[in-house]
Design a protein around this motif. Structure first.
Motif, mmCIF file in Angstrom:
data_model
loop_
_atom_site.group_PDB
_atom_site.id
_atom_site.type_symbol
_atom_site.label_atom_id
_atom_site.label_comp_id
_atom_site.label_asym_id
_atom_site.label_seq_id
_atom_site.Cartn_x
_atom_site.Cartn_y
_atom_site.Cartn_z
ATOM 1 N N LEU A 70 144.922 146.368 109.513
ATOM 2 C CA LEU A 70 143.584 146.698 109.056
ATOM 3 C C LEU A 70 143.632 147.057 107.571
ATOM 4 N N LEU A 71 142.825 146.371 106.776
ATOM 5 C CA LEU A 71 142.794 146.602 105.339
ATOM 6 C C LEU A 71 141.442 147.208 104.968
ATOM 7 N N ILE B 157 143.354 135.435 110.319
ATOM 8 C CA ILE B 157 142.650 136.187 109.287
ATOM 9 C C ILE B 157 141.208 136.447 109.727
ATOM 10 N N ILE B 158 140.784 137.728 109.696
ATOM 11 C CA ILE B 158 139.407 138.116 109.994
ATOM 12 C C ILE B 158 138.830 138.743 108.726
ATOM 13 N N ASP B 159 137.895 138.057 108.106
ATOM 14 C CA ASP B 159 137.335 138.451 106.816
ATOM 15 C C ASP B 159 135.882 138.879 107.008
ATOM 16 N N THR B 160 135.588 140.176 106.885
ATOM 17 C CA THR B 160 134.226 140.684 107.094
ATOM 18 C C THR B 160 133.507 140.988 105.778
ATOM 19 N N GLU C 232 146.825 139.801 113.668
ATOM 20 C CA GLU C 232 145.514 139.596 113.067
ATOM 21 C C GLU C 232 145.400 140.498 111.836
ATOM 22 N N ILE C 233 144.983 139.928 110.716
ATOM 23 C CA ILE C 233 144.783 140.683 109.482
ATOM 24 C C ILE C 233 143.288 140.787 109.234
ATOM 25 N N VAL C 234 142.781 142.026 109.151
ATOM 26 C CA VAL C 234 141.341 142.259 109.083
ATOM 27 C C VAL C 234 140.979 142.942 107.762
ATOM 28 N N LEU C 235 140.121 142.300 106.979
ATOM 29 C CA LEU C 235 139.543 142.929 105.798
ATOM 30 C C LEU C 235 138.224 143.559 106.233
ATOM 31 N N TYR C 236 138.099 144.878 106.122
ATOM 32 C CA TYR C 236 136.949 145.575 106.708
ATOM 33 C C TYR C 236 136.620 146.826 105.907
ATOM 34 N N LEU C 237 135.463 147.416 106.176
ATOM 35 C CA LEU C 237 135.101 148.718 105.638
ATOM 36 C C LEU C 237 135.453 149.777 106.671
ATOM 37 N N GLY C 238 136.309 150.701 106.298
ATOM 38 C CA GLY C 238 136.719 151.757 107.219
ATOM 39 C C GLY C 238 136.104 153.089 106.869
ATOM 40 N N LEU C 239 136.660 154.143 107.445
ATOM 41 C CA LEU C 239 136.179 155.511 107.219
ATOM 42 C C LEU C 239 137.173 156.303 106.380
ATOM 43 N N CYS C 240 137.882 155.618 105.504
ATOM 44 C CA CYS C 240 138.966 156.201 104.699
ATOM 45 C C CYS C 240 140.191 156.465 105.576
#
Length: 288
Positions: A125-126, A4-7, A101-109
């Protein structure tokens, strides 16, 4: 092993005076995965290049809406609950361990959930901006979203996910099937074969009542379908005012196939065989 990668703690730092900073975002995303920012930017450029969308009008407002949004904290709390003990649950339900790997992140939509591979690693990628826009930040919906993407990873890790054909019809039927596999995977983990994380404002009931028409239209559209013109997959797709109806149709296809094959057999089937089974499925439904 599921990593888990939590940003969450870094997301507000990507805004200047409440406005999203693309420059800061590029540094942030490249620290998570080196030299990965272009992958995300190229993904949305495909839509922008159609002339129907612009970053400033269609994507930036969704990203800016994340800033100091109370839904972000709710999403983070749900994320922590949903990912707790996840590895053990997958093993208990399917008998095998996922390496992802599960990543909680801010994307570009890019997507609320995006199963891909980065640096040779299976990655889910979430994107918090899309999850909040879709109002999917509560626990039940996040269960479905994460489990769905893990379904794609499971298909890839233990089956034959990446298959392509020179026949465009077969490729879209394959997409229908693979989304159905991922939906079935999440339904098993939730322990409810009628569960759809997309079920908002009567979505499932509407799909049930219009199932025959969805199937007929999808089959008729196959000869001219493209990633941009298709109206069945993704929240930007619009099928008579509804999004994601292809996920419902794909699940119905997989439920039908589960009467003939085990799940392990299904995820190892070849594209041409699935296309043949799809044609039988269409014929069977037309006889009802």
């Amino acid at each position: 092993m599921i990593k888990i990668i939590d940003t969450y703690s870094q997301i507000l730092e990507l805004f200047e005076r409440e406005n999203f900073s693309l420059e800061k975002w590029r540094k942030y995303i490249n620290l998570i995965y080196a030299n990965s920012s272009q992958m995300f930017e190229d993904d949305i450029k495909e839509y922008i290049n159609t002339g129907k969308y612009t970053f400033e009008k269609d994507f930036l407002p969704i990203i800016n809406a994340v800033y100091k949004n109370p839904s972000l904290e709710q999403l983070h709390d749900s994320f922590r609950v949903v990912t707790n003990g996840l590895n053990e649950k997958v093993i208990e339900s399917f008998g095998r361990e996922l390496h992802v790997e599960i990543v909680l992140y801010l994307g570009l939509c890019n997507a609320a959930g995006w199963a891909t591979q980065i640096d040779g690693k299976n990655t889910v990628l979430l994107g918090v901006e899309k999850i909040i826009e879709l109002n999917w930040q509560n626990i039940n919906e996040l269960y479905g979203l994460i489990y769905h993407e893990l379904g794609h990873i499971y298909h890839k890790q233990y089956g034959c996910l990446k298959q392509y054909s020179d026949n465009n019809k077969k490729n879209f039927v394959w997409q229908l099937f693979t989304e159905g596999i991922a939906m079935y995977f999440e339904q098993v983990l939730v322990n409810d074969l009628n569960y759809y994380h997309q079920d908002k404002k009567g979505w499932r009931s509407w799909c049930e009542n219009h199932f025959q028409q969805i199937l007929l239209d999808f089959n008729a559209d196959l000869s001219t379908m493209s990633r941009i013109s298709q109206r069945y997959f993704g929240d930007l797709a619009d099928y008579y005012g509804r999004g994601d109806v292809g996920y419902y149709l794909g699940t119905k296809l997989v439920h039908y196939l589960c009467k003939k094959y085990s799940f392990e057999q299904l995820i190892n089937m070849k594209l041409d065989d699935i296309y043949d089974e799809y044609l039988v499925f269409v014929e069977s439904q037309q006889q009802i």
